[in-house]
Write an enzyme that holds these catalytic residues in place. Structure first.
Site, PDB file in Angstrom:
ATOM      1  N   GLY A  94      11.518 -27.157  19.292  1.00  0.00           N
ATOM      2  CA  GLY A  94      10.765 -26.532  19.569  1.00  0.00           C
ATOM      3  C   GLY A  94      10.153 -26.462  20.759  1.00  0.00           C
ATOM      4  N   ARG A 113      -4.960 -27.131  20.572  1.00  0.00           N
ATOM      5  CA  ARG A 113      -4.325 -28.506  20.725  1.00  0.00           C
ATOM      6  C   ARG A 113      -5.207 -29.459  21.277  1.00  0.00           C
ATOM      7  NH1 ARG A 113      -0.481 -30.096  23.145  1.00  0.00           N
ATOM      8  NH2 ARG A 113       0.415 -31.222  21.583  1.00  0.00           N
ATOM      9  N   TYR A 124      -5.578 -32.483  18.784  1.00  0.00           N
ATOM     10  CA  TYR A 124      -5.275 -33.634  19.154  1.00  0.00           C
ATOM     11  C   TYR A 124      -5.608 -34.471  20.225  1.00  0.00           C
ATOM     12  CZ  TYR A 124      -1.648 -30.770  16.368  1.00  0.00           C
ATOM     13  OH  TYR A 124      -1.073 -29.627  15.426  1.00  0.00           O
ATOM     14  N   CYS A 144     -18.238 -21.181  19.821  1.00  0.00           N
ATOM     15  CA  CYS A 144     -19.649 -21.913  19.529  1.00  0.00           C
ATOM     16  C   CYS A 144     -19.003 -23.165  18.762  1.00  0.00           C
ATOM     17  CB  CYS A 144     -20.376 -20.961  18.522  1.00  0.00           C
ATOM     18  SG  CYS A 144     -21.371 -19.820  19.146  1.00  0.00           S
ATOM     19  N   GLU A 145     -18.946 -23.954  19.512  1.00  0.00           N
ATOM     20  CA  GLU A 145     -18.353 -25.573  19.220  1.00  0.00           C
ATOM     21  C   GLU A 145     -18.266 -26.077  20.198  1.00  0.00           C
ATOM     22  OE1 GLU A 145     -16.494 -25.099  15.778  1.00  0.00           O
ATOM     23  OE2 GLU A 145     -16.075 -27.262  15.809  1.00  0.00           O
ATOM     24  N   TYR A 187       3.024 -24.057  20.360  1.00  0.00           N
ATOM     25  CA  TYR A 187       1.846 -24.179  19.272  1.00  0.00           C
ATOM     26  C   TYR A 187       0.857 -23.778  19.994  1.00  0.00           C
ATOM     27  CZ  TYR A 187       5.483 -26.986  17.383  1.00  0.00           C
ATOM     28  OH  TYR A 187       6.626 -27.672  16.920  1.00  0.00           O
TER      29      TYR A 187
HETATM   30  N1  LLP Z   1      11.939 -29.508  12.855  1.00  0.00           N
HETATM   31  C1  LLP Z   1      10.907 -29.693  11.788  1.00  0.00           C
HETATM   32  C2  LLP Z   1      11.368 -30.024  10.330  1.00  0.00           C
HETATM   33  C3  LLP Z   1       9.707 -29.882  12.129  1.00  0.00           C
HETATM   34  O1  LLP Z   1       8.653 -30.095  11.250  1.00  0.00           O
HETATM   35  C4  LLP Z   1       9.276 -29.550  13.405  1.00  0.00           C
HETATM   36  C5  LLP Z   1       7.806 -29.748  13.924  1.00  0.00           C
HETATM   37  C6  LLP Z   1      10.252 -29.251  14.516  1.00  0.00           C
HETATM   38  C7  LLP Z   1      11.536 -29.346  14.004  1.00  0.00           C
HETATM   39  C8  LLP Z   1      10.035 -28.967  16.135  1.00  0.00           C
HETATM   40  O2  LLP Z   1       9.431 -30.081  16.529  1.00  0.00           O
HETATM   41  P1  LLP Z   1       9.066 -30.066  18.155  1.00  0.00           P
HETATM   42  O3  LLP Z   1      10.496 -30.175  18.859  1.00  0.00           O
HETATM   43  O4  LLP Z   1       8.411 -28.749  18.544  1.00  0.00           O
HETATM   44  O5  LLP Z   1       8.218 -31.409  18.574  1.00  0.00           O
HETATM   45  N2  LLP Z   1       1.403 -28.508  16.119  1.00  0.00           N
HETATM   46  C9  LLP Z   1       1.728 -29.737  16.690  1.00  0.00           C
HETATM   47  C10 LLP Z   1       3.325 -30.001  16.312  1.00  0.00           C
HETATM   48  C11 LLP Z   1       3.534 -29.968  15.142  1.00  0.00           C
HETATM   49  C12 LLP Z   1       5.157 -30.068  14.690  1.00  0.00           C
HETATM   50  C13 LLP Z   1       5.496 -29.884  13.229  1.00  0.00           C
HETATM   51  N3  LLP Z   1       6.823 -30.031  13.009  1.00  0.00           N
HETATM   52  C14 LLP Z   1       1.431 -29.732  18.080  1.00  0.00           C
HETATM   53  O6  LLP Z   1       0.805 -28.793  18.697  1.00  0.00           O
HETATM   54  O7  LLP Z   1       1.716 -30.692  18.727  1.00  0.00           O
END
Ligand code: LLP
Length: 431
Positions: free
Chosen positions: A291, A329, A333, A360-361, A389
Protein backbone atom coordinates in the site's frame (compact mmCIF):
# COMPACT_ATOMS: atom_id res chain seq x y z
CA UNK A 1 13.38 18.22 1.94
CA UNK A 2 13.85 15.30 -0.40
CA UNK A 3 12.34 15.72 -3.86
CA UNK A 4 10.32 12.62 -4.76
CA UNK A 5 9.30 11.29 -8.17
CA UNK A 6 8.57 14.07 -10.64
CA UNK A 7 9.23 17.03 -8.35
CA UNK A 8 11.45 19.79 -9.69
CA UNK A 9 12.45 23.36 -8.83
CA UNK A 10 12.20 26.27 -11.27
CA UNK A 11 12.88 29.87 -10.21
CA UNK A 12 12.77 28.89 -6.53
CA UNK A 13 9.32 27.36 -7.00
CA UNK A 14 8.40 23.71 -6.50
CA UNK A 15 6.73 21.87 -9.37
CA UNK A 16 5.15 18.43 -9.17
CA UNK A 17 4.54 16.57 -12.42
CA UNK A 18 5.36 19.76 -14.30
CA UNK A 19 2.73 21.84 -12.45
CA UNK A 20 3.61 24.74 -10.15
CA UNK A 21 2.52 24.21 -6.55
CA UNK A 22 1.74 27.92 -6.29
CA UNK A 23 -0.66 27.64 -9.22
CA UNK A 24 -2.25 24.51 -7.72
CA UNK A 25 -2.84 26.28 -4.41
CA UNK A 26 -4.36 29.28 -6.25
CA UNK A 27 -6.59 27.13 -8.46
CA UNK A 28 -7.88 24.64 -5.88
CA UNK A 29 -7.23 26.43 -2.58
CA UNK A 30 -5.65 24.67 0.42
CA UNK A 31 -5.28 22.24 2.16
CA UNK A 32 -4.79 20.26 -1.00
CA UNK A 33 -3.51 16.74 -1.54
CA UNK A 34 -1.41 16.60 -4.71
CA UNK A 35 -0.55 13.22 -6.26
CA UNK A 36 2.16 12.55 -8.83
CA UNK A 37 0.33 10.13 -11.14
CA UNK A 38 3.43 9.09 -13.06
CA UNK A 39 5.17 8.11 -9.82
CA UNK A 40 2.19 5.96 -8.79
CA UNK A 41 2.24 4.26 -12.18
CA UNK A 42 5.98 3.72 -12.21
CA UNK A 43 5.84 2.17 -8.71
CA UNK A 44 3.13 -0.22 -9.96
CA UNK A 45 5.28 -1.11 -12.98
CA UNK A 46 8.35 -1.74 -10.81
CA UNK A 47 6.39 -4.09 -8.57
CA UNK A 48 5.07 -5.98 -11.58
CA UNK A 49 8.51 -6.26 -13.11
CA UNK A 50 10.51 -7.28 -10.05
CA UNK A 51 7.84 -9.49 -8.51
CA UNK A 52 7.79 -11.43 -11.78
CA UNK A 53 4.09 -11.05 -12.41
CA UNK A 54 4.39 -12.07 -16.05
CA UNK A 55 7.07 -14.75 -15.84
CA UNK A 56 5.94 -16.53 -12.66
CA UNK A 57 2.24 -15.66 -12.53
CA UNK A 58 2.74 -13.86 -9.22
CA UNK A 59 0.33 -11.11 -8.21
CA UNK A 60 0.69 -7.64 -6.76
CA UNK A 61 -2.46 -6.52 -4.93
CA UNK A 62 -2.49 -2.83 -4.02
CA UNK A 63 -3.73 -2.33 -0.44
CA UNK A 64 -6.65 0.05 -0.95
CA UNK A 65 -6.72 1.16 2.69
CA UNK A 66 -3.72 3.41 1.93
CA UNK A 67 -5.71 5.57 -0.54
CA UNK A 68 -8.70 4.50 -2.61
CA UNK A 69 -10.68 7.10 -4.53
CA UNK A 70 -12.40 5.85 -7.72
CA UNK A 71 -9.60 7.38 -9.79
CA UNK A 72 -7.02 5.32 -7.90
CA UNK A 73 -9.03 2.13 -8.60
CA UNK A 74 -8.77 3.00 -12.29
CA UNK A 75 -5.02 3.48 -12.13
CA UNK A 76 -4.60 0.14 -10.34
CA UNK A 77 -6.81 -1.56 -12.92
CA UNK A 78 -5.04 0.06 -15.87
CA UNK A 79 -1.70 -1.04 -14.41
CA UNK A 80 -3.10 -4.60 -14.12
CA UNK A 81 -2.64 -4.94 -10.40
CA UNK A 82 -5.02 -6.76 -8.10
CA UNK A 83 -6.71 -4.98 -5.21
CA UNK A 84 -6.92 -5.72 -1.49
CA UNK A 85 -10.11 -4.38 0.11
CA UNK A 86 -11.09 -4.52 3.79
CA UNK A 87 -14.63 -3.28 3.98
CA UNK A 88 -17.94 -3.04 2.17
CA UNK A 89 -17.08 0.61 1.43
CA UNK A 90 -13.79 -0.22 -0.27
CA UNK A 91 -15.46 -3.05 -2.16
CA UNK A 92 -18.26 -0.76 -3.28
CA UNK A 93 -15.72 1.80 -4.50
CA UNK A 94 -13.98 -0.89 -6.57
CA UNK A 95 -17.34 -2.06 -7.92
CA UNK A 96 -18.35 1.48 -8.92
CA UNK A 97 -14.98 1.85 -10.68
CA UNK A 98 -15.74 -1.35 -12.64
CA UNK A 99 -12.72 -3.02 -11.11
CA UNK A 100 -12.64 -6.71 -12.13
CA UNK A 101 -14.03 -8.56 -9.12
CA UNK A 102 -11.97 -11.67 -9.76
CA UNK A 103 -8.86 -9.56 -9.03
CA UNK A 104 -10.05 -8.61 -5.56
CA UNK A 105 -8.89 -10.04 -2.24
CA UNK A 106 -11.38 -9.42 0.53
CA UNK A 107 -9.66 -8.93 3.92
CA UNK A 108 -10.95 -8.02 7.36
CA UNK A 109 -11.04 -9.50 10.85
CA UNK A 110 -14.74 -8.89 11.35
CA UNK A 111 -16.49 -8.76 8.02
CA UNK A 112 -20.19 -8.35 8.68
CA UNK A 113 -22.75 -10.74 7.24
CA UNK A 114 -23.82 -8.00 4.81
CA UNK A 115 -20.25 -7.42 3.69
CA UNK A 116 -19.70 -11.14 3.14
CA UNK A 117 -22.97 -11.35 1.18
CA UNK A 118 -21.88 -8.41 -0.95
CA UNK A 119 -18.50 -9.99 -1.64
CA UNK A 120 -20.07 -13.28 -2.69
CA UNK A 121 -22.73 -11.63 -4.82
CA UNK A 122 -20.20 -9.43 -6.60
CA UNK A 123 -17.92 -12.43 -7.10
CA UNK A 124 -14.68 -11.35 -5.40
CA UNK A 125 -11.73 -13.56 -6.34
CA UNK A 126 -10.60 -14.59 -2.87
CA UNK A 127 -11.87 -14.16 0.65
CA UNK A 128 -9.04 -13.94 3.13
CA UNK A 129 -10.76 -15.78 5.96
CA UNK A 130 -9.73 -14.54 9.36
CA UNK A 131 -11.73 -16.62 11.85
CA UNK A 132 -14.19 -19.48 12.44
CA UNK A 133 -17.19 -17.16 12.54
CA UNK A 134 -16.56 -15.94 9.01
CA UNK A 135 -15.95 -19.45 7.72
CA UNK A 136 -19.42 -20.57 8.79
CA UNK A 137 -21.12 -17.57 7.20
CA UNK A 138 -19.33 -18.00 3.86
CA UNK A 139 -20.24 -21.69 3.75
CA UNK A 140 -23.92 -21.02 4.48
CA UNK A 141 -24.23 -18.26 1.90
CA UNK A 142 -22.37 -20.23 -0.79
CA UNK A 143 -24.43 -23.35 -0.12
CA UNK A 144 -27.63 -21.36 -0.73
CA UNK A 145 -26.25 -20.06 -4.00
CA UNK A 146 -24.71 -23.40 -4.93
CA UNK A 147 -21.30 -21.91 -5.65
CA UNK A 148 -17.78 -22.56 -4.44
CA UNK A 149 -15.76 -19.70 -2.96
CA UNK A 150 -11.97 -19.78 -3.09
CA UNK A 151 -10.32 -18.61 0.10
CA UNK A 152 -7.01 -18.09 1.88
CA UNK A 153 -6.64 -18.51 5.61
CA UNK A 154 -5.01 -15.58 7.34
CA UNK A 155 -2.47 -16.86 9.81
CA UNK A 156 -0.68 -15.17 12.69
CA UNK A 157 2.90 -16.26 12.19
CA UNK A 158 4.26 -14.74 15.42
CA UNK A 159 6.88 -12.53 13.82
CA UNK A 160 7.78 -9.28 15.55
CA UNK A 161 8.55 -6.83 12.80
CA UNK A 162 10.57 -3.81 13.94
CA UNK A 163 8.12 -1.04 13.59
CA UNK A 164 5.79 1.14 15.59
CA UNK A 165 3.78 -0.82 18.15
CA UNK A 166 0.41 0.43 16.98
CA UNK A 167 0.84 -1.02 13.54
CA UNK A 168 2.27 -4.39 14.34
CA UNK A 169 -0.13 -7.13 13.33
CA UNK A 170 1.88 -10.31 13.04
CA UNK A 171 2.40 -11.24 16.66
CA UNK A 172 0.61 -14.03 18.55
CA UNK A 173 -1.39 -11.59 20.63
CA UNK A 174 -3.27 -10.22 17.65
CA UNK A 175 -6.88 -9.73 16.68
CA UNK A 176 -6.00 -10.93 13.18
CA UNK A 177 -5.97 -14.45 11.82
CA UNK A 178 -5.60 -18.04 12.96
CA UNK A 179 -2.68 -18.54 15.33
CA UNK A 180 -0.13 -21.22 14.61
CA UNK A 181 1.05 -22.10 18.09
CA UNK A 182 -2.34 -22.89 19.60
CA UNK A 183 -3.45 -25.17 16.76
CA UNK A 184 -6.24 -22.87 15.49
CA UNK A 185 -5.04 -23.12 11.90
CA UNK A 186 -5.12 -26.91 11.93
CA UNK A 187 -8.55 -26.93 13.52
CA UNK A 188 -9.81 -24.63 10.75
CA UNK A 189 -8.34 -26.89 8.07
CA UNK A 190 -9.91 -29.96 9.67
CA UNK A 191 -13.29 -28.22 9.64
CA UNK A 192 -12.98 -27.71 5.89
CA UNK A 193 -13.85 -31.35 5.19
CA UNK A 194 -17.41 -30.47 6.30
CA UNK A 195 -17.56 -27.38 4.12
CA UNK A 196 -18.44 -28.34 0.56
CA UNK A 197 -18.72 -24.82 -0.80
CA UNK A 198 -15.35 -23.48 0.29
CA UNK A 199 -12.04 -24.22 -1.37
CA UNK A 200 -8.82 -23.42 0.43
CA UNK A 201 -6.28 -22.32 -2.18
CA UNK A 202 -3.69 -20.51 -0.11
CA UNK A 203 -2.46 -18.84 3.04
CA UNK A 204 -1.95 -15.20 3.93
CA UNK A 205 0.01 -13.35 6.59
CA UNK A 206 0.79 -9.68 7.09
CA UNK A 207 3.56 -8.96 9.57
CA UNK A 208 3.29 -5.19 10.02
CA UNK A 209 3.75 -1.89 8.26
CA UNK A 210 6.58 0.59 7.57
CA UNK A 211 9.20 -2.17 7.98
CA UNK A 212 12.77 -1.46 6.86
CA UNK A 213 14.32 -4.75 7.84
CA UNK A 214 14.16 -7.55 5.24
CA UNK A 215 14.76 -10.29 7.84
CA UNK A 216 11.19 -10.54 9.22
CA UNK A 217 9.96 -11.06 5.65
CA UNK A 218 12.50 -13.85 5.20
CA UNK A 219 11.21 -15.51 8.39
CA UNK A 220 7.69 -15.10 7.09
CA UNK A 221 8.61 -16.81 3.81
CA UNK A 222 10.20 -19.71 5.69
CA UNK A 223 7.16 -20.20 7.92
CA UNK A 224 4.76 -20.10 4.98
CA UNK A 225 6.77 -22.58 2.90
CA UNK A 226 7.09 -24.95 5.88
CA UNK A 227 3.32 -24.75 6.22
CA UNK A 228 2.73 -25.73 2.58
CA UNK A 229 4.73 -28.89 3.17
CA UNK A 230 3.14 -29.65 6.53
CA UNK A 231 -0.41 -29.12 5.25
CA UNK A 232 0.24 -31.39 2.27
CA UNK A 233 1.56 -34.12 4.55
CA UNK A 234 -1.11 -33.78 7.24
CA UNK A 235 -4.20 -33.05 5.16
CA UNK A 236 -3.24 -33.85 1.56
CA UNK A 237 -4.17 -30.30 0.51
CA UNK A 238 -2.08 -28.56 -2.18
CA UNK A 239 -1.73 -24.88 -1.38
CA UNK A 240 -0.84 -23.13 -4.60
CA UNK A 241 -0.89 -19.50 -3.50
CA UNK A 242 0.95 -17.69 -0.74
CA UNK A 243 0.05 -14.10 0.07
CA UNK A 244 2.78 -12.37 2.08
CA UNK A 245 0.87 -9.14 2.80
CA UNK A 246 2.34 -5.64 2.63
CA UNK A 247 4.46 -3.57 4.95
CA UNK A 248 7.51 -2.34 3.06
CA UNK A 249 8.84 0.86 4.63
CA UNK A 250 9.21 4.17 2.81
CA UNK A 251 11.12 7.42 3.21
CA UNK A 252 9.42 10.08 5.32
CA UNK A 253 12.52 11.74 6.82
CA UNK A 254 16.30 11.41 6.63
CA UNK A 255 16.22 8.74 9.34
CA UNK A 256 14.34 6.35 7.08
CA UNK A 257 16.47 4.06 4.93
CA UNK A 258 14.03 1.99 2.87
CA UNK A 259 14.88 -0.85 0.51
CA UNK A 260 14.01 -0.28 -3.12
CA UNK A 261 11.06 -2.16 -4.63
CA UNK A 262 13.60 -4.14 -6.65
CA UNK A 263 15.66 -5.14 -3.59
CA UNK A 264 12.58 -6.13 -1.66
CA UNK A 265 11.00 -8.21 -4.45
CA UNK A 266 14.25 -9.94 -5.34
CA UNK A 267 14.94 -10.85 -1.73
CA UNK A 268 11.49 -12.42 -1.38
CA UNK A 269 11.64 -14.35 -4.63
CA UNK A 270 15.13 -15.67 -4.00
CA UNK A 271 14.24 -16.77 -0.49
CA UNK A 272 11.11 -18.57 -1.70
CA UNK A 273 13.12 -20.39 -4.39
CA UNK A 274 15.81 -21.37 -1.91
CA UNK A 275 13.40 -22.56 0.74
CA UNK A 276 11.21 -24.54 -1.68
CA UNK A 277 14.28 -26.16 -3.12
CA UNK A 278 15.41 -27.16 0.36
CA UNK A 279 11.97 -28.55 1.25
CA UNK A 280 11.56 -30.27 -2.11
CA UNK A 281 8.23 -28.55 -2.84
CA UNK A 282 6.93 -26.72 -5.89
CA UNK A 283 7.28 -22.93 -5.80
CA UNK A 284 3.79 -21.50 -5.15
CA UNK A 285 2.29 -18.43 -6.82
CA UNK A 286 3.18 -15.45 -4.67
CA UNK A 287 1.03 -12.46 -3.83
CA UNK A 288 2.16 -9.25 -2.14
CA UNK A 289 0.01 -6.37 -0.97
CA UNK A 290 1.93 -3.10 -0.99
CA UNK A 291 0.00 0.00 0.00
CA UNK A 292 2.34 2.64 1.38
CA UNK A 293 5.27 1.82 -0.91
CA UNK A 294 3.09 2.49 -3.98
CA UNK A 295 1.41 5.67 -2.86
CA UNK A 296 3.12 7.41 0.11
CA UNK A 297 5.89 9.30 -1.71
CA UNK A 298 3.56 10.12 -4.61
CA UNK A 299 1.35 12.32 -2.41
CA UNK A 300 2.04 15.68 -0.75
CA UNK A 301 -0.15 18.20 1.03
CA UNK A 302 -0.17 21.93 0.39
CA UNK A 303 -1.20 24.23 3.22
CA UNK A 304 -1.45 27.99 3.65
CA UNK A 305 0.40 29.40 6.63
CA UNK A 306 -1.75 31.55 8.89
CA UNK A 307 -0.72 32.54 12.39
CA UNK A 308 2.96 32.52 13.35
CA UNK A 309 3.42 32.57 17.10
CA UNK A 310 6.95 33.18 18.30
CA UNK A 311 7.36 32.35 21.99
CA UNK A 312 10.78 33.77 22.69
CA UNK A 313 13.37 31.19 23.80
CA UNK A 314 10.70 28.48 23.75
CA UNK A 315 9.29 27.73 20.31
CA UNK A 316 7.79 29.20 17.15
CA UNK A 317 4.41 27.78 16.20
CA UNK A 318 3.63 28.04 12.51
CA UNK A 319 -0.05 27.19 12.06
CA UNK A 320 -1.49 25.87 8.82
CA UNK A 321 -5.06 25.63 7.53
CA UNK A 322 -5.27 21.84 7.96
CA UNK A 323 -3.88 19.39 10.50
CA UNK A 324 -4.92 16.17 12.18
CA UNK A 325 -8.11 16.11 10.13
CA UNK A 326 -6.18 15.59 6.87
CA UNK A 327 -3.17 13.81 8.42
CA UNK A 328 -3.73 11.99 11.70
CA UNK A 329 -0.39 10.11 11.50
CA UNK A 330 1.78 12.54 13.50
CA UNK A 331 -0.73 12.62 16.40
CA UNK A 332 -1.51 8.92 16.25
CA UNK A 333 1.94 7.41 15.61
CA UNK A 334 4.32 10.32 16.21
CA UNK A 335 5.10 9.97 12.51
CA UNK A 336 7.77 12.32 11.15
CA UNK A 337 7.55 14.36 7.93
CA UNK A 338 9.56 16.88 5.92
CA UNK A 339 8.32 20.25 4.71
CA UNK A 340 9.31 23.29 2.72
CA UNK A 341 7.90 26.56 1.39
CA UNK A 342 6.95 26.06 -2.24
CA UNK A 343 7.93 29.53 -3.49
CA UNK A 344 11.23 29.71 -1.58
CA UNK A 345 12.73 26.38 -2.47
CA UNK A 346 16.30 27.54 -2.98
CA UNK A 347 16.34 29.72 0.15
CA UNK A 348 18.53 28.68 3.00
CA UNK A 349 16.74 27.00 5.88
CA UNK A 350 17.35 29.26 8.83
CA UNK A 351 14.60 28.62 11.39
CA UNK A 352 13.49 25.71 13.47
CA UNK A 353 9.74 25.80 13.96
CA UNK A 354 6.81 23.63 14.96
CA UNK A 355 4.18 23.18 12.27
CA UNK A 356 0.79 23.10 13.99
CA UNK A 357 -2.66 22.24 12.71
CA UNK A 358 -5.83 24.24 13.28
CA UNK A 359 -7.78 21.73 15.41
CA UNK A 360 -8.77 22.31 19.01
CA UNK A 361 -6.32 19.82 20.37
CA UNK A 362 -2.78 20.53 21.64
CA UNK A 363 -1.67 17.26 20.07
CA UNK A 364 -2.55 18.57 16.63
CA UNK A 365 1.07 19.10 15.60
CA UNK A 366 2.14 18.07 12.11
CA UNK A 367 5.93 18.47 12.51
CA UNK A 368 7.54 19.17 15.88
CA UNK A 369 10.96 20.27 14.61
CA UNK A 370 10.91 21.58 11.07
CA UNK A 371 13.75 23.46 9.49
CA UNK A 372 12.34 26.18 7.30
CA UNK A 373 13.41 29.27 5.40
CA UNK A 374 12.19 32.77 6.32
CA UNK A 375 8.43 32.45 6.33
CA UNK A 376 5.46 34.75 6.51
CA UNK A 377 1.72 34.31 6.77
CA UNK A 378 0.25 33.47 3.37
CA UNK A 379 3.20 31.32 2.29
CA UNK A 380 2.34 27.88 0.92
CA UNK A 381 3.91 25.06 2.91
CA UNK A 382 4.25 21.58 1.51
CA UNK A 383 4.51 18.40 3.56
CA UNK A 384 5.76 15.52 1.45
CA UNK A 385 5.02 11.78 1.57
CA UNK A 386 1.47 12.20 2.82
CA UNK A 387 0.08 9.97 0.06
CA UNK A 388 -0.62 6.88 2.20
CA UNK A 389 -3.05 6.82 5.12
CA UNK A 390 -3.61 10.59 4.91
CA UNK A 391 -6.77 11.10 2.89
CA UNK A 392 -7.96 7.59 3.76
CA UNK A 393 -7.73 8.32 7.51
CA UNK A 394 -9.03 11.88 7.32
CA UNK A 395 -11.92 13.06 9.47
CA UNK A 396 -14.35 15.90 9.95
CA UNK A 397 -13.22 16.71 13.50
CA UNK A 398 -14.15 20.29 14.42
CA UNK A 399 -16.46 20.10 11.39
CA UNK A 400 -13.54 20.79 9.10
CA UNK A 401 -14.46 19.76 5.54
CA UNK A 402 -12.38 17.14 3.74
CA UNK A 403 -9.67 18.54 1.51
CA UNK A 404 -9.61 18.16 -2.27
CA UNK A 405 -7.33 15.73 -4.13
CA UNK A 406 -5.60 16.59 -7.39
CA UNK A 407 -3.58 14.33 -9.70
CA UNK A 408 -0.76 15.95 -11.67
CA UNK A 409 0.91 14.45 -14.70
CA UNK A 410 3.04 15.83 -17.55
CA UNK A 411 2.08 19.44 -16.86
CA UNK A 412 -1.65 18.78 -16.39
CA UNK A 413 -3.72 18.73 -13.24
CA UNK A 414 -6.95 16.89 -12.64
CA UNK A 415 -9.30 17.17 -9.69
CA UNK A 416 -10.17 13.63 -8.52
CA UNK A 417 -11.86 14.36 -5.16
CA UNK A 418 -13.76 17.61 -4.65
CA UNK A 419 -13.30 19.69 -1.53
CA UNK A 420 -16.21 19.03 0.80
CA UNK A 421 -18.52 22.02 1.16
CA UNK A 422 -20.18 23.14 4.40
CA UNK A 423 -23.47 22.06 2.86
CA UNK A 424 -22.12 18.55 2.19
CA UNK A 425 -20.79 18.41 5.72
CA UNK A 426 -24.40 18.38 6.88
CA UNK A 427 -25.61 15.86 4.29
CA UNK A 428 -26.23 13.11 6.83
CA UNK A 429 -27.90 15.26 9.43
CA UNK A 430 -31.64 15.31 10.10
CA UNK A 431 -33.64 17.81 12.12
N1 LLP B 1 -2.18 -6.14 3.67
C1 LLP B 1 -2.76 -6.16 4.88
C2 LLP B 1 -3.51 -7.36 5.28
C3 LLP B 1 -2.69 -5.05 5.73
O1 LLP B 1 -3.28 -5.10 6.91
C4 LLP B 1 -1.98 -3.90 5.30
C5 LLP B 1 -1.90 -2.73 6.15
C6 LLP B 1 -1.38 -3.91 4.03
C7 LLP B 1 -1.50 -5.05 3.25
C8 LLP B 1 -0.62 -2.73 3.48
O2 LLP B 1 0.48 -2.41 4.25
P1 LLP B 1 1.50 -1.28 3.73
O3 LLP B 1 2.24 -1.82 2.53
O4 LLP B 1 0.71 -0.08 3.40
O5 LLP B 1 2.39 -1.06 4.90
N2 LLP B 1 -2.50 3.45 9.33
C9 LLP B 1 -1.15 2.97 9.50
C10 LLP B 1 -0.87 1.74 8.67
C11 LLP B 1 -1.80 0.61 8.95
C12 LLP B 1 -1.53 -0.56 8.06
C13 LLP B 1 -2.61 -1.56 8.18
N3 LLP B 1 -2.48 -2.66 7.29
C14 LLP B 1 -0.19 4.09 9.14
O6 LLP B 1 -0.64 5.16 8.77
O7 LLP B 1 1.01 3.94 9.28
Amino acid sequence: MKLHGNMSIKNNTLYIGGVSCIELAKKYSTPLYVYDENLIRSNCKEYKKYFRVKENGNKVAYAGKAFLPLYMCNIINEENLCLDVVSGGELYTAYKANFPMENILFHGNNKTIDEIKMGIELGVGRFVVDNFYELDIIEDLCKNKNITQEIYFRITPGIEAHTHDYIKTGQIDSKFGFALINGDLYEAIEKLSKYKNIKLVGLHAHIGSQIFDIEPFMDEVDIMMDLIKEIKEKFDIDLKEIDLGGGIGVYYTKEDKPNSIKEFCEAIINRVDKKCNKLGIKVPKLIIEPGRSIIANAGSTLYTIGSIKDIKDVRTYVSVDGGMTDNIRPSLYKAGYECSIVNKMKYEKVNNVTVAGKCCESGDILITHANVMEIESGDILIITSTGAYGYSMSSNYNKIPKSAVVMVRDGDDKLVCKRQSYEELLNLEII
